[in-house]
Design an enzyme around this catalytic site. Structure first.
Site: not given
Ligand code: HMG
Ligand code: MG
Length: 312
Positions: A18-19, A210, A212, A243, A252
Site C-alpha cells: 500500500r504505502d 510508522h 519514513h 505519500c 518507509n
Molecule cells: P473527494 O474528491 O473530496 O471526494 O475525495 P468526494 O466525496 O467529493 O467524491 C468525489 C468523487 O470521488 C465521487 O465520484 C466519489 O464517488 C469518489 P464522482 O461522482 O465524481 O464520479 N469517491 C471515491 N471513489 C472510490 N473510493 C472512494 C471514494 N470516495 C469518493 N473511497 C477522498 C475525498 C478521501 C476520497 C480523496 O481525497 C482520496 O481518495 N484521498 C486518498 C489520499 C491517499 O490515499 N493518500 C495517501 C495515503 S495517506 C499516507 O500515505 C500516510 C500514511 O502512510 C501514514 C504516514 O506515512 O504518516 C497512512
Molecule cells: Mg506512510
C-alpha cells in the site's frame, strides 16, 4: 542497558503493497501485486496492508483495490488490511472481503486537506460512517495519524495535538493508532518527547510507529519507540514508500532492515529474512528501480562474494 529495555517479541506491520506502491510512477499489474502479496504472506509476517480503497483519481496506482483484495490467498495467521477514507471505501472493502481496515488523518490541517480534501474535524465526523458500520460487520479498524513529527506545509506539530487525536480515535473504538512520520523528519530525541506525551494518556499496546526514512533516521527512531514499549512497527519491504500528497516524502523504514536489527538483538518477529529479501528483489524488478534497503544490499553482496569464492 539497551537489551534490558527490549521486548521479547515485536509485531511487524508490512505496508509495502500500500504505502510503497501508492508512490511508484510505474503501475504494477494487478496479477503481479497479488503474487507479491502472496509471497509476503509466506514470509512469517502476520500483518500486511495490501491496498487502499480511495478515490482512484487521487491514487491511480491502487485503482485495482477490489481485484487485489479478492485475488490474494488468505492464510491463517496473516491479517490483510487496507486504507479506507469514507463510506464508499468501506463498501469496496466489504466487496473485497476485508476483515481489517485502517482510517487515516493528519495532525496538521494543511496536509489533511491536501490528502483527503477535508478539515481534520470533517474527517473525524466522516469516520462515524466507517468505524461502527465496519465493526458491526466484524471488521477491525486501525487508525493512522500522519505528520506527527512535522508537516511538509506547516512545519512543527504540537505533540499535545497528536495526543488529543490519539485519544479521540481510541475513544471511537479503533484498536490501534499508528503514529506516522510521513516525511521522515523525526529524530530519536523527538520520538522520545512525543511518545512521553502520548503515553501519558494511552497504553503503549494501543500504539504503532510508522517511520519514513527520508533522512536516514527511521531505524534509530524505531529503536527508541520499541525501548519505550511500542511493539508494533510499520515497515515496507525494500524501503518502498511515500505519500503523493507530502512533497519530499520518501520510503518507509525497510522491513528487512528492522527485522535484521531485531533478530541480531534477540527480539523475535517471526519473519524469515531470506524470504523477505526474495520479496524485495521481486518488487524491485516490478517497480523497475533499486530499493533503499541496506540489509538487502549487504545480503546480496555477501551472496555474490560467496558465489565467486565457490567458483575460484
Ligand atoms: P473527494 O474528491 O473530496 O471526494 O475525495 P468526494 O466525496 O467529493 O467524491 C468525489 C468523487 O470521488 C465521487 O465520484 C466519489 O464517488 C469518489 P464522482 O461522482 O465524481 O464520479 N469517491 C471515491 N471513489 C472510490 N473510493 C472512494 C471514494 N470516495 C469518493 N473511497 C477522498 C475525498 C478521501 C476520497 C480523496 O481525497 C482520496 O481518495 N484521498 C486518498 C489520499 C491517499 O490515499 N493518500 C495517501 C495515503 S495517506 C499516507 O500515505 C500516510 C500514511 O502512510 C501514514 C504516514 O506515512 O504518516 C497512512
Ligand atoms: Mg506512510
Amino acid at each position: 542497558m539497551i537489551v534490558e529495555r527490549l521486548p521479547g517479541r515485536v509485531t511487524i506491520y508490512e505496508v509495502g503493497p500500500r504505502d510503497g506502491l501508492q508512490n511508484e510512477s510505474r503501475m504494477v499489474p494487478t496479477a503481479d501485486k497479488i503474487s507479491f502479496i502472496n509471497q509476503l504472506a509466506r514470509t512469517g509476517l502476520s500483518h500486511v496492508e495490501i491496498t487502499s480503497f480511495v478515490n482512484p483519481r487521487w491514487i491511480p496506482q491502487l485503482a485495482d483495490a477490489v481485484d487485489v483484495a479478492r485475488g490474494v490467498e488468505r492464510h491463517p495467521g496473516v491479517t490483510f488490511s487496507a486504507l479506507v477514507p469514507n463510506r464508499k471505501g468501506l463498501e469496496s472493502a466489504v466487496e473485497g472481503g476485508m476483515k481489517e481496515i485502517a482510517i487515516f488523518l493528519s495532525a496538521s490541517e494543511t496536509h489533511n486537506k491536501k490528502n483527503v480534501n477535508k478539515t481534520i474535524a470533517e474527517t473525524i465526523s466522516a469516520f462515524e460512517e466507517v468505524i461502527e458500520p465496519a465493526r458491526a460487520q466484524g471488521i477491525r479498524v486501525r487508525a493512522y495519524v500522519s505528520t506527527v513529527f512535522g508537516c511538509p506545509y506547516e512545519g512543527p506539530v504540537d505533540p499535545r495535538r497528536v495526543a488529543g487525536l490519539v485519544t479521540t480515535l481510541l475513544g471511537m473504538n479503533v484498536f490501534q493508532v499508528s503514529l506516522g512520520d510521513t516525511i521522515g523528519v523525526a529524530n530519536p530525541a523527538q520520538v522520545e518527547r512525543v511518545l512521553e506525551i502520548v503515553l501519558a494518556d494511552v497504553p503503549a499496546k494501543d500504539l504503532a510507529i510508522h517511520f519514513h526514512d527520508t533522512r536516514g533516521t527511521a531505524l534509530a527512531n524505531c529503536l527508541v519507540g520499541i525501548m519505550m514499549g511500542v511493539t508494533t512497527i510499520d515497515a515496507a519491504v525494500g524501503g518502498l514508500g511515500g505519500c503523493p500528497y507530502a512533497p519530499g516524502a520518501s520510503g518507509n523504514l525497510a522491513t528487512e532492515d528492522v527485522v535484521a536489527m531485531l533478530d541480531a538483538m534477540g527480539v523475535e518477529t517471526g519473519v524469515d529474512l531470506d524470504k523477505l529479501v526474495e520479496c524485495s528483489q521481486a518488487i524491485a524488478a516490478l517497480v523497475g528501480h533499486d530499493l533503499p534497503s541496506k540489509y538487502m544490499k549487504a545480503h546480496l553482496g555477501a551472496r555474490a562474494r560467496a558465489a565467486c569464492q565457490g567458483k575460484s
